[in-house]
Design an enzyme around this catalytic site. Sequence first.
Site, mmCIF file in Angstrom:
data_model
loop_
_atom_site.group_PDB
_atom_site.id
_atom_site.type_symbol
_atom_site.label_atom_id
_atom_site.label_comp_id
_atom_site.label_asym_id
_atom_site.label_seq_id
_atom_site.Cartn_x
_atom_site.Cartn_y
_atom_site.Cartn_z
ATOM 1 N N GLU A 9 -24.262 42.625 17.632
ATOM 2 C CA GLU A 9 -23.392 43.071 18.729
ATOM 3 C C GLU A 9 -23.704 44.511 19.150
ATOM 4 O O GLU A 9 -23.432 45.455 18.403
ATOM 5 C CB GLU A 9 -21.911 42.984 18.342
ATOM 6 C CG GLU A 9 -21.015 43.433 19.503
ATOM 7 C CD GLU A 9 -19.523 43.296 19.247
ATOM 8 O OE1 GLU A 9 -19.124 43.172 18.091
ATOM 9 O OE2 GLU A 9 -18.775 43.337 20.242
ATOM 10 N N GLU B 280 -11.083 39.980 22.999
ATOM 11 C CA GLU B 280 -10.972 41.079 22.030
ATOM 12 C C GLU B 280 -10.465 42.279 22.844
ATOM 13 O O GLU B 280 -11.254 43.053 23.391
ATOM 14 C CB GLU B 280 -12.338 41.399 21.406
ATOM 15 C CG GLU B 280 -12.247 42.441 20.306
ATOM 16 C CD GLU B 280 -13.599 43.027 19.914
ATOM 17 O OE1 GLU B 280 -14.369 43.458 20.800
ATOM 18 O OE2 GLU B 280 -13.882 43.052 18.714
HETATM 19 C C1 LER Z 1 -15.934 47.012 18.446
HETATM 20 O O1 LER Z 1 -15.686 47.787 19.576
HETATM 21 C C2 LER Z 1 -16.227 45.612 18.803
HETATM 22 O O2 LER Z 1 -16.452 45.298 19.946
HETATM 23 C C3 LER Z 1 -16.199 44.600 17.724
HETATM 24 O O3 LER Z 1 -16.500 43.335 18.210
HETATM 25 C C4 LER Z 1 -17.107 45.004 16.577
HETATM 26 O O4 LER Z 1 -17.152 44.106 15.568
HETATM 27 MN MN MN Z 2 -16.694 43.199 20.504
#
Ligand code: LER
Ligand code: MN
Length: 267
Positions: free
Chosen positions: A148, A242
């Site tokens: 990521e 998220e």
């Molecule tokens: C942190 O900003 C993020 O996007 C998460 O998905 C990291 O694991």
């Molecule tokens: Mn993330």
Amino acid sequence: MKLGCQDMILPGNSIKEKFKLAKEIGFEGIEIWGRILLEDSQKIKEYKEVSEETNIKISTICAGYRNFLLEPDPENRRKAREDIKKLLEIGGELGAVGLILVPIFGKPQISDLSPYKDAFELEKELLFSQLPELVETAEKVKCSILLEPLNRYETHFLNKLEQAVEYCEKIDSSYLKIMADFFHMNIEEANISESIEKAGKWITHIHLADSNRVLPGMGHTDFENGFKALKKINFKNYMILECGIPEPKIENLKKSFKFMKNILERI
Ligand code: LER
Ligand code: MN
């Protein structure tokens, strides 16, 4: 493309309540925070049972391992690899697509050895030297490692999709992939759609948040063109929320779900 949400941000007092709410809203998958699974093996069983009962899949595991792969202390790197392998095994058991991996947060921790090699060059080699062992486990348990890229305020190391592509291309395994997070891409990519198309072969998972890191539809990110690019690369996996959820949470979650579904239906 399947919509889902991280369990940590879903309202609810138990795993079951969260999964039931996800079902009611229309989500198809839930991403779990990895640390919970490492600390309490009972939770693995509970997630599995609730997932089967509600027919909401466990899409992915988000990090949760101790330490980082790019720390200077070999023992800390060993601990990170040990946990990553355990989480991949748990991911395989839960039927998750993959485990999200961030090689390091913040600044470089290893020394700059210029003019021999600077910290960034050494970090790249250090990551390359540890990936084969991790990829071997990922292949065995059929749970991908999802690199990521994060924005520059969270890490100096992987910021753009194209940087993650370099590792995928060199290692060349169908279990080392990329996940693209709209919040980070909004800061780092010059053109989100073009970047998605270029990294298309490797993109296996998505995080969703608007420009202000709250629910999609509450900021100014162009999800329509982003989703069009994902359609173009034939992306069929999970897009997981998220982000912050402003009150009233359930009402806003439902609104955002509709906003995303509408886009997906008309593109
Ligand atoms: C942190 O900003 C993020 O996007 C998460 O998905 C990291 O694991
Ligand atoms: Mn993330």
